[in-house]
Structure formats: structure tokens, C-alpha cells
Motif scaffolding. Structure first.
Motif, PDB file in Angstrom:
ATOM      1  N   PRO A 173      -3.700 -10.264   1.458  1.00 47.14           N
ATOM      2  CA  PRO A 173      -4.133  -9.151   2.296  1.00 47.14           C
ATOM      3  C   PRO A 173      -3.079  -8.678   3.298  1.00 47.14           C
ATOM      4  CG  PRO A 173      -5.906 -10.733   2.073  1.00 47.14           C
ATOM      5  CD  PRO A 173      -4.669 -11.383   1.513  1.00 47.14           C
ATOM      6  N   PHE A 174      -2.028  -9.478   3.522  1.00 43.27           N
ATOM      7  CA  PHE A 174      -0.950  -9.074   4.420  1.00 43.27           C
ATOM      8  C   PHE A 174       0.160  -8.313   3.686  1.00 43.27           C
ATOM      9  CE2 PHE A 174      -2.544 -12.558   7.235  1.00 43.27           C
ATOM     10  CZ  PHE A 174      -2.811 -11.753   8.341  1.00 43.27           C
ATOM     11  N   SER A 175      -0.096  -7.846   2.481  1.00 42.95           N
ATOM     12  CA  SER A 175       0.889  -7.032   1.784  1.00 42.95           C
ATOM     13  C   SER A 175       0.925  -5.638   2.401  1.00 42.95           C
ATOM     14  CB  SER A 175       0.565  -6.961   0.293  1.00 42.95           C
ATOM     15  OG  SER A 175      -0.733  -6.446   0.093  1.00 42.95           O
ATOM     16  N   VAL A 176       1.934  -4.863   2.022  1.00 41.54           N
ATOM     17  CA  VAL A 176       2.131  -3.544   2.626  1.00 41.54           C
ATOM     18  C   VAL A 176       1.701  -2.446   1.667  1.00 41.54           C
ATOM     19  CG1 VAL A 176       4.542  -3.323   1.846  1.00 41.54           C
ATOM     20  CG2 VAL A 176       3.769  -2.091   3.906  1.00 41.54           C
ATOM     21  N   SER A 177       1.107  -1.391   2.235  1.00 39.55           N
ATOM     22  CA  SER A 177       0.687  -0.216   1.472  1.00 39.55           C
ATOM     23  C   SER A 177       1.431   1.017   1.963  1.00 39.55           C
ATOM     24  CB  SER A 177      -0.820   0.022   1.623  1.00 39.55           C
ATOM     25  OG  SER A 177      -1.566  -1.029   1.086  1.00 39.55           O
ATOM     26  N   ASP A 178       1.555   1.997   1.101  1.00 41.37           N
ATOM     27  CA  ASP A 178       2.168   3.279   1.434  1.00 41.37           C
ATOM     28  C   ASP A 178       1.199   4.035   2.346  1.00 41.37           C
ATOM     29  OD1 ASP A 178       3.102   5.918   1.441  1.00 41.37           O
ATOM     30  OD2 ASP A 178       3.885   5.778  -0.598  1.00 41.37           O
ATOM     31  N   SER A 179       1.449   4.006   3.647  1.00 49.47           N
ATOM     32  CA  SER A 179       0.471   4.540   4.602  1.00 49.47           C
ATOM     33  C   SER A 179       0.284   6.042   4.470  1.00 49.47           C
ATOM     34  CB  SER A 179       0.887   4.179   6.032  1.00 49.47           C
ATOM     35  OG  SER A 179       2.145   4.749   6.359  1.00 49.47           O
ATOM     36  N   GLY A 180       1.350   6.766   4.134  1.00 47.42           N
ATOM     37  CA  GLY A 180       1.236   8.212   3.992  1.00 47.42           C
ATOM     38  C   GLY A 180       0.318   8.598   2.854  1.00 47.42           C
ATOM     39  N   VAL A 181       0.549   8.024   1.676  1.00 48.37           N
ATOM     40  CA  VAL A 181      -0.288   8.311   0.510  1.00 48.37           C
ATOM     41  C   VAL A 181      -1.697   7.783   0.731  1.00 48.37           C
ATOM     42  CG1 VAL A 181      -0.598   7.838  -1.958  1.00 48.37           C
ATOM     43  CG2 VAL A 181       1.670   8.383  -1.062  1.00 48.37           C
ATOM     44  N   ALA A 182      -1.804   6.636   1.389  1.00 46.56           N
ATOM     45  CA  ALA A 182      -3.119   6.059   1.657  1.00 46.56           C
ATOM     46  C   ALA A 182      -3.968   7.006   2.499  1.00 46.56           C
ATOM     47  CB  ALA A 182      -2.966   4.721   2.358  1.00 46.56           C
ATOM     48  N   GLN A 183      -3.382   7.560   3.548  1.00 44.73           N
ATOM     49  CA  GLN A 183      -4.141   8.456   4.417  1.00 44.73           C
ATOM     50  C   GLN A 183      -4.511   9.760   3.718  1.00 44.73           C
ATOM     51  OE1 GLN A 183      -2.738   8.286   8.775  1.00 44.73           O
ATOM     52  NE2 GLN A 183      -1.082   7.252   7.656  1.00 44.73           N
ATOM     53  N   GLU A 184      -3.653  10.208   2.811  1.00 43.06           N
ATOM     54  CA  GLU A 184      -3.959  11.412   2.037  1.00 43.06           C
ATOM     55  C   GLU A 184      -5.149  11.198   1.110  1.00 43.06           C
ATOM     56  OE1 GLU A 184      -0.376  12.244  -0.031  1.00 43.06           O
ATOM     57  OE2 GLU A 184       0.724  12.919   1.764  1.00 43.06           O
ATOM     58  N   ASN A 185      -5.453   9.931   0.826  1.00 50.35           N
ATOM     59  CA  ASN A 185      -6.519   9.615  -0.117  1.00 50.35           C
ATOM     60  C   ASN A 185      -7.650   8.796   0.518  1.00 50.35           C
ATOM     61  OD1 ASN A 185      -5.557  10.576  -2.972  1.00 50.35           O
ATOM     62  ND2 ASN A 185      -3.746   9.710  -1.965  1.00 50.35           N
ATOM     63  N   GLY A 186      -7.891   9.044   1.791  1.00 52.24           N
ATOM     64  CA  GLY A 186      -9.060   8.480   2.447  1.00 52.24           C
ATOM     65  C   GLY A 186      -8.835   7.215   3.232  1.00 52.24           C
ATOM     66  N   GLY A 187      -7.588   6.765   3.370  1.00 53.48           N
ATOM     67  CA  GLY A 187      -7.318   5.539   4.105  1.00 53.48           C
ATOM     68  C   GLY A 187      -7.410   5.730   5.610  1.00 53.48           C
ATOM     69  N   VAL A 188      -8.066   4.802   6.286  1.00 54.96           N
ATOM     70  CA  VAL A 188      -8.228   4.839   7.743  1.00 54.96           C
ATOM     71  C   VAL A 188      -7.889   3.463   8.300  1.00 54.96           C
ATOM     72  CG1 VAL A 188      -9.830   5.209   9.659  1.00 54.96           C
ATOM     73  CG2 VAL A 188     -10.055   6.568   7.568  1.00 54.96           C
ATOM     74  N   ALA A 189      -7.059   3.419   9.334  1.00 53.74           N
ATOM     75  CA  ALA A 189      -6.663   2.138   9.917  1.00 53.74           C
ATOM     76  C   ALA A 189      -7.217   1.933  11.318  1.00 53.74           C
ATOM     77  CB  ALA A 189      -5.138   2.022   9.953  1.00 53.74           C
ATOM     78  N   GLU A 190      -7.760   2.970  11.936  1.00 57.43           N
ATOM     79  CA  GLU A 190      -8.247   2.877  13.298  1.00 57.43           C
ATOM     80  C   GLU A 190      -9.628   2.216  13.346  1.00 57.43           C
ATOM     81  OE1 GLU A 190      -7.276   5.770  11.853  1.00 57.43           O
ATOM     82  OE2 GLU A 190      -5.229   5.776  12.686  1.00 57.43           O
ATOM     83  N   GLU A 191     -10.086   1.925  14.542  1.00 60.57           N
ATOM     84  CA  GLU A 191     -11.440   1.404  14.709  1.00 60.57           C
ATOM     85  C   GLU A 191     -12.439   2.376  14.078  1.00 60.57           C
ATOM     86  OE1 GLU A 191     -12.580   0.321  18.611  1.00 60.57           O
ATOM     87  OE2 GLU A 191     -10.785  -0.890  18.994  1.00 60.57           O
ATOM     88  N   GLY A 192     -13.426   1.833  13.410  1.00 62.35           N
ATOM     89  CA  GLY A 192     -14.382   2.656  12.684  1.00 62.35           C
ATOM     90  C   GLY A 192     -14.032   2.815  11.220  1.00 62.35           C
ATOM     91  N   ALA A 193     -12.921   2.193  10.811  1.00 59.78           N
ATOM     92  CA  ALA A 193     -12.515   2.293   9.404  1.00 59.78           C
ATOM     93  C   ALA A 193     -13.591   1.761   8.468  1.00 59.78           C
ATOM     94  CB  ALA A 193     -11.204   1.534   9.182  1.00 59.78           C
ATOM     95  N   ASP A 194     -14.353   0.784   8.931  1.00 58.64           N
ATOM     96  CA  ASP A 194     -15.398   0.213   8.083  1.00 58.64           C
ATOM     97  C   ASP A 194     -16.469   1.243   7.734  1.00 58.64           C
ATOM     98  OD1 ASP A 194     -15.935   0.056  10.915  1.00 58.64           O
ATOM     99  OD2 ASP A 194     -17.714  -1.129  10.442  1.00 58.64           O
ATOM    100  N   GLN A 195     -16.549   2.319   8.519  1.00 63.18           N
ATOM    101  CA  GLN A 195     -17.537   3.360   8.262  1.00 63.18           C
ATOM    102  C   GLN A 195     -16.938   4.587   7.577  1.00 63.18           C
ATOM    103  OE1 GLN A 195     -20.832   2.914   8.911  1.00 63.18           O
ATOM    104  NE2 GLN A 195     -20.272   0.832   9.569  1.00 63.18           N
ATOM    105  N   SER A 196     -15.654   4.838   7.771  1.00 62.30           N
ATOM    106  CA  SER A 196     -15.079   6.109   7.320  1.00 62.30           C
ATOM    107  C   SER A 196     -14.050   5.999   6.207  1.00 62.30           C
ATOM    108  CB  SER A 196     -14.440   6.834   8.514  1.00 62.30           C
ATOM    109  OG  SER A 196     -13.448   6.012   9.123  1.00 62.30           O
ATOM    110  N   ASP A 197     -13.492   4.821   5.971  1.00 63.38           N
ATOM    111  CA  ASP A 197     -12.434   4.668   4.971  1.00 63.38           C
ATOM    112  C   ASP A 197     -12.984   4.798   3.544  1.00 63.38           C
ATOM    113  OD1 ASP A 197      -9.459   3.302   4.591  1.00 63.38           O
ATOM    114  OD2 ASP A 197     -10.847   2.718   3.009  1.00 63.38           O
TER     115      ASP A 197
END
Length: 234
Positions: A173-197
Motif C-alpha cells: 500500500p506504500f507504493s506510488v501512483s500517478d497523482s495527476g492521472v489518478a485525480q483525472e479519474n476520480g482519485g481523492v487524497a484529502e479528508e473525506g476521500a472515503d466518501q468521494s473517491d
């Protein structure tokens, strides 16, 4: 092998396929493919998402697509931990609460070719924490925060001194993801991610956003999973 199991095929040249047992003879006749039989249905293969993966079975495939700062090259020698996407072992402050890690240069994500920066690590680990999934405790039990000193340097603030820090960081789980592409496809890292990601859904359509020597091409939990070689692996 029990009936109804599925096959996992890995290839150094052609695609890697994981599928029904009926596909095994054809795949095994190709000398460029490795076929592994596994039951990918039910509770064994649930996610191909770094911030959610917690089952044992898919880790063998997952480690082909995603990478951590450190790894254990030989499973028979668990004490031999080596840098992977880290340039070296951490530099730790005198009080043991701050670890600074230099990143390996010139690593790119296999899905986009984007360079890996410390900001990608920060985003990936904050998503791990804020999704509040099964592996989230790996962050919350050990770390207070993670930040980018610059593009090539990561700083971790620990809750308490931890001699096992490097071993902890080998967990997938400590691997790295492409954050730019992730966010373009629904990725959320802020608080509330459990509801919106919603990134997990996109990943399970047959996408991966890691740095590994292979990338996910198809995820069909009812028949087969296909992993293709990354020709631009660092």
C-alpha cells in the motif's frame, strides 16, 4: 487444481493473462508467457488499487505494476531490504521522529510517461490514509504526516521512533501512483476521500498507474486478468 479456478499468466514479451482454467493450455503453449492458476473470484482478488489492496493473492500480480521505496528481493531472506524507488536508506533525525528519503531519479509512470516526484508520493500516501480502508492503519499507526521537501526528496514525520521504518515501507500500500492521472479519474487524497473517491472503479476497468515493469491491461474477475510488459521500465 480445483475446477472453476482461474489462470494468471505473465509474459516477458507478450501480455500476461490471468483467467479460467480452460485458457491455460493455450497460454502455456506460448514460451513467452508464464501461467499461474489461481481462484481470482470470491474474496481472493478484490482490488488492484494501492490504497485498498489487502488480500494476499493479488500481491504477486500487483508487485509487477506498482513499486515501493524499498523491497525485499528474495523472500527467503526477509532481512535483506534494499532500496527500490528510493535512492538510498532514510536519513533519520536525532530524535528519531523525522525521516528524509532521496528518490531515485528518472523514474516514470508506465501509463503516462509522467516523471515520478515527491508530490506523487505525498498524494498516494495521503489517499491511503484518508480512504480509511483495510490498509490505512499502515499510515495512521506509524506516521503523523508526509511532505515533499522538493521534487526529489520526501520527508516523513513519525508518531514515535521506529527501527522497523524501512521494513514498514516495503508494504505494497506504500507504493506510488500517478497523482495527476489518478485525480483525472476520480482519485481523492484529502479528508473525506472515503466518501468521494471513485478511482478504484476506474482502476478495475483495466488500468494501472504505477511504475512497475508491467501494467494492467484487463481486469475481468469472472475470467481473466491481463498484465502487459512495460517497454519503458526504468
Amino acid at each position: 487444481v480445483q475446477a472453476g479456478a482461474a489462470t494468471v499468466a505473465a509474459s516477458a514479451v507478450a501480455p500476461v493473462a490471468i483467467g479460467r482454467s480452460s485458457a491455460a493450455p493455450a497460454a502455456q503453449s506460448d514460451p513467452t508467457q508464464l501461467v499461474v492458476l489461481d481462484d481470482i473470484q470470491g474474496q481472493n482478488w478484490l482490488y488492484y488499487d494501492p490504497a485498498r489492496i489487502y488480500e494476499i493473492n493479488p500481491v504477486a500480480g500487483f508487485q509487477l505494476c506498482y513499486e515501493c521505496l524499498y523491497h525485499i528481493p528474495d523472500g527467503a531472506n526477509l532481512g535483506d531490504i534494499q532500496p527500490l524507488l528510493a535512492a538510498d536508506f532514510p536519513s533519520v533525525s536525532e530524535d528519531g521522529l523525522t525521516a528524509t528519503i532521496a528518490l531515485r531519479p528518472d523514474v516514470t509512470f508506465h501509463n503516462s510517461g509522467n516523471p515520478v516526484t515527491a508530490a506523487d508520493w505525498v498524494w498516494s500516501w495521503n489517499r491511503l490514509k484518508n480512504l480509511q480502508g483495510n490498509p490505512s492503519f499502515l499510515f495512521t499507526d506509524f506516521f503523523e504526516s508526509v511532505s515533499a521537501v522538493d521534487d526529489a526528496t520526501l520527508e516523513i514525520t513519525l508518531l514515535s521512533p521506529n527501527a522497523a521504518l524501512v521494513a514498514v515501507l516495503t508494504a505494497v500500500p506504500f507504493s506510488v501512483s500517478d497523482s495527476g492521472v489518478a485525480q483525472e479519474n476520480g482519485g481523492v487524497a484529502e479528508e473525506g476521500a472515503d466518501q468521494s473517491d471513485t478511482l478504484t472503479d476506474w482502476l478495475l476497468e483495466g488500468n494501472s498507474i504505477g511504475t512497475g515493469p508491467y501494467q494492467l491491461a484487463q481486469w475481468d474477475i469472472a475470467s481473466e486478468i491481463i498484465i502487459e510488459r512495460n517497454p519503458n521500465y526504468w
